[in-house]
Scaffold this active site. Sequence first.
Site, short mmCIF file in Angstrom:
data_model
loop_
_atom_site.label_atom_id
_atom_site.label_comp_id
_atom_site.label_asym_id
_atom_site.label_seq_id
_atom_site.Cartn_x
_atom_site.Cartn_y
_atom_site.Cartn_z
N ARG A 17 -46.76 65.53 25.28
CA ARG A 17 -46.58 64.50 24.26
C ARG A 17 -46.65 63.13 24.91
O ARG A 17 -46.09 62.90 25.98
CB ARG A 17 -45.22 64.66 23.55
CG ARG A 17 -45.17 65.83 22.57
CD ARG A 17 -45.98 65.53 21.31
NE ARG A 17 -45.93 66.60 20.34
CZ ARG A 17 -46.83 67.57 20.24
NH1 ARG A 17 -47.84 67.62 21.12
NH2 ARG A 17 -46.74 68.49 19.30
N GLU A 70 -51.59 56.87 19.45
CA GLU A 70 -52.90 57.51 19.27
C GLU A 70 -53.44 57.15 17.89
O GLU A 70 -52.67 56.99 16.94
CB GLU A 70 -52.77 59.03 19.42
CG GLU A 70 -52.34 59.45 20.82
CD GLU A 70 -52.22 60.97 20.97
OE1 GLU A 70 -52.54 61.69 20.00
OE2 GLU A 70 -51.83 61.42 22.05
N HIS A 112 -56.62 63.89 23.41
CA HIS A 112 -55.71 64.86 22.78
C HIS A 112 -56.45 66.12 22.36
O HIS A 112 -56.49 66.49 21.18
CB HIS A 112 -54.99 64.24 21.57
CG HIS A 112 -53.68 64.92 21.28
ND1 HIS A 112 -52.61 64.25 20.72
CD2 HIS A 112 -53.26 66.20 21.46
CE1 HIS A 112 -51.59 65.10 20.57
NE2 HIS A 112 -51.97 66.28 21.01
#
Length: 530
Positions: free
Chosen positions: A233, A262, A280
């Site tokens: 994370r 993000e 990601h």
Amino acid sequence: MSQKPVVLIAEELSPATVDALGPDFDIRHCNGADRGELLSAIKDADAILVRSATKVDAEAIAAAPKLRVVARAGVGLDNVDVSAATKAGVMVVNAPTSNIVTAAELACGLLIATARNIAPANSALKNGEWKRNKYTGVELAEKTLGVVGLGRIGALVAQRMSAFGMKIVAYDPYIQPARAAQMGVKILSLDELLEVSDFITVHLPKTPETLGLIGDEALHKVKPSVRIVNAARGGIVDEEALASALKEGRVAGAGLDVYAKEPCTDSPLFQFDNVVATPHLGASTDEAQEKAGIAVAKSVRLALAGELVPDAVNVQGGVIAEDVRPGLPLAEKLGRIFTALAGEVAARLDVEVRGEITQHDVKVLELSALKGVFEDVVAETVSYVNAPLFAQERGVEVRLTTSSESPDHRNMVTVRGTLTDGTEVSVSGTLAGPKNIQKIVAVGDEDVDLVLADHMAFLRYTDRPGVVGTVGRILGEAGVNIAGMQVARAAVGGEALVALTVDSCIPPAALAEIAEEIGATSARAVDLTD
């Protein structure tokens, strides 16, 4: 209008998702990222399936009066208002195990890429530059890998990287050293791990405690040759502190898949050749997407059927141990029998679990019993989400008690309630033999041994001759066949209990006639069919 439950798919999901849902639903589609389209489409939905682009917030939930389940085909739930869903009695499910292999493999890939400078070497060569000397790397063999967070993904990474000949150490305050030792991992404090690791990989949830855990202070304790991977994370590794450490030569490299904010397309970390960065991609494999879609489709089917959903995030109980799972239908049936015997909602309800099974988390058995208690009480569909809410609304105090001691049975579940007048009602059951046959073993203080059936009756009366014959005669005249019967009593001439199973429902008139002729103080019929 379709009579089938409406399942709204708000984003593109694996085709296997629809296949897993099957033909029992009216499946509709919308663009969940379009707010107006979402609010219009969700009003008729019984369930909605989303990924990360659709915001299922309080407004969306309020616009969906029929909504019973929100399913996120993935792990994170940042786009779902779980609190608002719980208040509305809506189950929220995700697919927590769908991407564990995929995420672990990406972390391993980033680790190898940082060790061998694969990304900058690839880029240079494609730009016409042959720079073998510049991109000399390091071997993984005999190096120490520090795993920060030895959960499911961290454990998979440790397992895979040990095959490269790495020595694995870990920091995780929630795992016992003996359990880690079984995996060939040595547990250290965070400071110790920072000092000895040649590579560090992060696998923690993002919480107030873990935010910035690998920050400036931590990065002053590491070896200058260390390479750090974060595929968990964003924000657990402080990006500003990491950039400073890279710039000052206190860290040799990094592999990043997640970021504090993000989408992230502009970061000071991107200027370093020794940083491998991906957008990601932790869950971005065909296999993971298919697993996620199938998992939430199965959860939707269970949720709309009012069954327990192991992946529900706003339901107490969590993952169900295999030894506990067979007890769920037993506990639910005991709850229904309790309600029939009590004839009212208890002021206080105790669910007691005894025996070997208590070495596992048995909280889910309390939920199962509670679901059964209200199954025949309320008009709404009772689920594992709203059963505690029904209890709360009715002022029922619910308590779970456990004990490893069970003198007469390997495991036993008892549902015991105190009624408003102080009367206590209880029923106990167990699972017998290798086939887990469901049995009632006690009603109140009377011991019985009766296999559970769809149709049952319980009669209390003063012990005297002829009662069994009377019961058989009246049921025979009503065309009801007795499958099993037991009589229990504390003393001759005292209060007695007849517990019987029958092949069909006992007509209310026949039950009333039996009660009158035998002078029953209580006569209750139970129908356990759905």
